[in-house]
Design a protein around this motif. Sequence first.
Motif, PDB file in Angstrom:
ATOM      1  N   ARG A 229      15.715 -28.633  14.777  1.00  0.00           N
ATOM      2  CA  ARG A 229      16.036 -29.847  15.577  1.00  0.00           C
ATOM      3  C   ARG A 229      17.589 -29.339  15.977  1.00  0.00           C
ATOM      4  N   ASP A 230      18.188 -28.733  14.984  1.00  0.00           N
ATOM      5  CA  ASP A 230      19.731 -28.564  15.467  1.00  0.00           C
ATOM      6  C   ASP A 230      19.733 -27.410  16.517  1.00  0.00           C
ATOM      7  N   PHE A 231      19.004 -26.524  16.323  1.00  0.00           N
ATOM      8  CA  PHE A 231      19.047 -25.485  17.355  1.00  0.00           C
ATOM      9  C   PHE A 231      18.528 -25.998  18.730  1.00  0.00           C
ATOM     10  N   GLN A 232      17.549 -26.989  18.736  1.00  0.00           N
ATOM     11  CA  GLN A 232      17.030 -27.336  19.984  1.00  0.00           C
ATOM     12  C   GLN A 232      18.238 -28.238  20.446  1.00  0.00           C
ATOM     13  N   SER A 233      19.089 -28.750  19.884  1.00  0.00           N
ATOM     14  CA  SER A 233      20.005 -29.600  20.496  1.00  0.00           C
ATOM     15  C   SER A 233      21.045 -29.097  21.273  1.00  0.00           C
ATOM     16  N   GLY A 234      21.002 -27.616  21.386  1.00  0.00           N
ATOM     17  CA  GLY A 234      22.034 -26.907  22.165  1.00  0.00           C
ATOM     18  C   GLY A 234      23.505 -26.879  21.660  1.00  0.00           C
ATOM     19  N   GLY A 235      24.473 -26.192  22.218  1.00  0.00           N
ATOM     20  CA  GLY A 235      25.848 -26.117  21.832  1.00  0.00           C
ATOM     21  C   GLY A 235      26.099 -25.103  20.756  1.00  0.00           C
ATOM     22  N   ASN A 236      25.210 -24.345  20.608  1.00  0.00           N
ATOM     23  CA  ASN A 236      25.122 -23.447  19.488  1.00  0.00           C
ATOM     24  C   ASN A 236      26.409 -22.427  19.479  1.00  0.00           C
ATOM     25  N   THR A 237      27.119 -22.234  18.375  1.00  0.00           N
ATOM     26  CA  THR A 237      28.139 -21.265  18.118  1.00  0.00           C
ATOM     27  C   THR A 237      27.970 -20.217  16.999  1.00  0.00           C
ATOM     28  N   GLY A 238      27.184 -19.240  17.485  1.00  0.00           N
ATOM     29  CA  GLY A 238      26.814 -18.183  16.273  1.00  0.00           C
ATOM     30  C   GLY A 238      25.359 -18.548  16.037  1.00  0.00           C
ATOM     31  N   LYS A 239      25.065 -18.222  14.759  1.00  0.00           N
ATOM     32  CA  LYS A 239      23.772 -18.031  14.293  1.00  0.00           C
ATOM     33  C   LYS A 239      23.602 -19.416  13.215  1.00  0.00           C
ATOM     34  N   LYS A 240      22.267 -19.806  13.348  1.00  0.00           N
ATOM     35  CA  LYS A 240      21.882 -20.636  12.206  1.00  0.00           C
ATOM     36  C   LYS A 240      20.931 -19.986  11.146  1.00  0.00           C
ATOM     37  N   ILE A 241      21.312 -20.203   9.833  1.00  0.00           N
ATOM     38  CA  ILE A 241      20.722 -19.243   8.891  1.00  0.00           C
ATOM     39  C   ILE A 241      20.134 -19.733   7.910  1.00  0.00           C
ATOM     40  N   ILE A 242      18.534 -19.554   7.623  1.00  0.00           N
ATOM     41  CA  ILE A 242      17.971 -20.060   6.490  1.00  0.00           C
ATOM     42  C   ILE A 242      18.214 -19.054   5.287  1.00  0.00           C
ATOM     43  N   VAL A 243      18.516 -19.563   4.139  1.00  0.00           N
ATOM     44  CA  VAL A 243      18.927 -18.877   3.112  1.00  0.00           C
ATOM     45  C   VAL A 243      17.976 -19.162   1.840  1.00  0.00           C
ATOM     46  N   PHE A 244      17.533 -18.192   1.280  1.00  0.00           N
ATOM     47  CA  PHE A 244      16.637 -18.246   0.221  1.00  0.00           C
ATOM     48  C   PHE A 244      17.257 -18.179  -1.048  1.00  0.00           C
ATOM     49  N   GLN A 245      16.681 -19.123  -1.936  1.00  0.00           N
ATOM     50  CA  GLN A 245      17.319 -19.078  -3.539  1.00  0.00           C
ATOM     51  C   GLN A 245      16.629 -17.752  -4.118  1.00  0.00           C
ATOM     52  N   ASP A 246      17.051 -17.677  -5.254  1.00  0.00           N
ATOM     53  CA  ASP A 246      16.809 -16.575  -6.128  1.00  0.00           C
ATOM     54  C   ASP A 246      15.185 -17.202  -6.685  1.00  0.00           C
ATOM     55  N   GLN A 247      14.078 -16.129  -6.659  1.00  0.00           N
ATOM     56  CA  GLN A 247      13.061 -16.638  -7.123  1.00  0.00           C
ATOM     57  C   GLN A 247      12.395 -15.567  -7.892  1.00  0.00           C
ATOM     58  N   ASP A 248      11.614 -15.663  -8.845  1.00  0.00           N
ATOM     59  CA  ASP A 248      10.937 -14.791  -9.647  1.00  0.00           C
ATOM     60  C   ASP A 248      10.161 -13.610  -8.910  1.00  0.00           C
TER      61      ASP A 248
ATOM     62  N   ALA B 279       0.896  -1.169  -0.074  1.00  0.00           N
ATOM     63  CA  ALA B 279       0.167   0.053   0.108  1.00  0.00           C
ATOM     64  C   ALA B 279       1.085   1.225   0.012  1.00  0.00           C
ATOM     65  N   ASP B 280       0.141   2.403   0.134  1.00  0.00           N
ATOM     66  CA  ASP B 280       1.035   3.595   0.082  1.00  0.00           C
ATOM     67  C   ASP B 280       2.123   3.691   0.797  1.00  0.00           C
ATOM     68  N   HIS B 281       1.985   3.228   2.109  1.00  0.00           N
ATOM     69  CA  HIS B 281       3.217   3.550   3.127  1.00  0.00           C
ATOM     70  C   HIS B 281       3.748   2.084   3.599  1.00  0.00           C
ATOM     71  N   GLN B 282       3.848   1.321   2.442  1.00  0.00           N
ATOM     72  CA  GLN B 282       4.485  -0.101   2.554  1.00  0.00           C
ATOM     73  C   GLN B 282       5.487  -0.304   1.852  1.00  0.00           C
ATOM     74  N   ILE B 283       6.425  -1.169   2.123  1.00  0.00           N
ATOM     75  CA  ILE B 283       7.418  -2.001   1.175  1.00  0.00           C
ATOM     76  C   ILE B 283       7.340  -3.335   1.161  1.00  0.00           C
ATOM     77  N   LEU B 284       7.842  -3.948   0.023  1.00  0.00           N
ATOM     78  CA  LEU B 284       7.960  -5.343  -0.185  1.00  0.00           C
ATOM     79  C   LEU B 284       9.339  -5.558  -0.385  1.00  0.00           C
ATOM     80  N   VAL B 285       9.663  -6.660   0.578  1.00  0.00           N
ATOM     81  CA  VAL B 285      11.375  -6.939   0.467  1.00  0.00           C
ATOM     82  C   VAL B 285      11.398  -8.388   0.013  1.00  0.00           C
ATOM     83  N   LYS B 286      12.057  -8.884  -0.938  1.00  0.00           N
ATOM     84  CA  LYS B 286      12.563 -10.066  -1.483  1.00  0.00           C
ATOM     85  C   LYS B 286      13.453 -10.389  -0.381  1.00  0.00           C
ATOM     86  N   THR B 287      13.060 -11.725   0.284  1.00  0.00           N
ATOM     87  CA  THR B 287      13.915 -12.300   1.363  1.00  0.00           C
ATOM     88  C   THR B 287      15.200 -12.877   0.918  1.00  0.00           C
ATOM     89  N   THR B 288      16.238 -12.388   1.443  1.00  0.00           N
ATOM     90  CA  THR B 288      17.577 -13.213   1.118  1.00  0.00           C
ATOM     91  C   THR B 288      18.047 -14.453   2.354  1.00  0.00           C
TER      92      THR B 288
END
Length: 316
Positions: A297-316, A26-35
Amino acid sequence: MKKMMLSQYGDVDVMHLVDVDRPTPADHQILVKTTAIGVNDPDIAIRAHGPFPTMPKKLKPVLPHSLGQDFSGIVAAVGSAVQRFAVGDHVVGMAFMHTYAEYILLDDSALVATVPQDLDLIPLGGFLLGTATAYAATIRDGQAQAGQTILVHGGAGGVGSQAIQLAKSTGATVIATGSAQQADFMQALGADKTIDYQTQDFTKLVANLDLVVNLTGPKTLANSYQVVKKGGRITSVNALIDPIKTRLRGITGTYSKGMLSVEELNQLVDLYRQGKLTVPVDQEYPFELAAIQQAHRDFQSGGNTGKKIIVFQDQD
């Protein structure tokens, strides 16, 4: 576009991908393609058990709904009244409970900041939530300063890794708790000393601290008051401060919430641009159902060092 949705709460198999129409701003909104997006504690807890009881009513999601908070991406469309963003801008931001989607619709007043286009957007997908929480507990509420000695509990996780860096950037001496296997990782982030919480009692190793940042649970918090010097501070992000203990010991205690202004977000982005703040990435996962489930599952298992990141592929 594809979006991850929940129709009930429980184990990872309650998550499913659906095809929905790409929204139009809408007028005061933005649409972001997620990376990229970060996997965070609220994603796991809400997926498993539903909204937190302490959530304000207006923030509580109602089934069916998605998940997710922090994200990075590229502005794909803007409303006719938007002035702060333009198509093609690279951005990081926060979109409560709807970043598990190929496109994200936001008000132009949302907590979003542009970033230089030469920065890698993938680690920045996990930048905001952990950094905001760490900033609140360490800088804003903790008032970390040069010359202080600061203890960060849970220094290897997504929030802790940011808290170590932020505390160190002030010129403070930083001590961090974690497992023995995480010691090298925490030292690389700037910790001057590490404590193995599995085999060592931190109350026997440190005392007269200026600040304790508790990123773990209530038991650790309960044992931390005694190591803060009179006039010092203690902050906590997931266990409530005991006002009686803080008053008796003459210290300031704050339950920290990672709410940022756009101005504060821009300051943190600038620290990142200067290389004074990084996002250590533990593992990347594609935006596919099986991989998203595995990330949880991996996050729940603990022992995390840093971030787990979900990456989006290029899409139309």
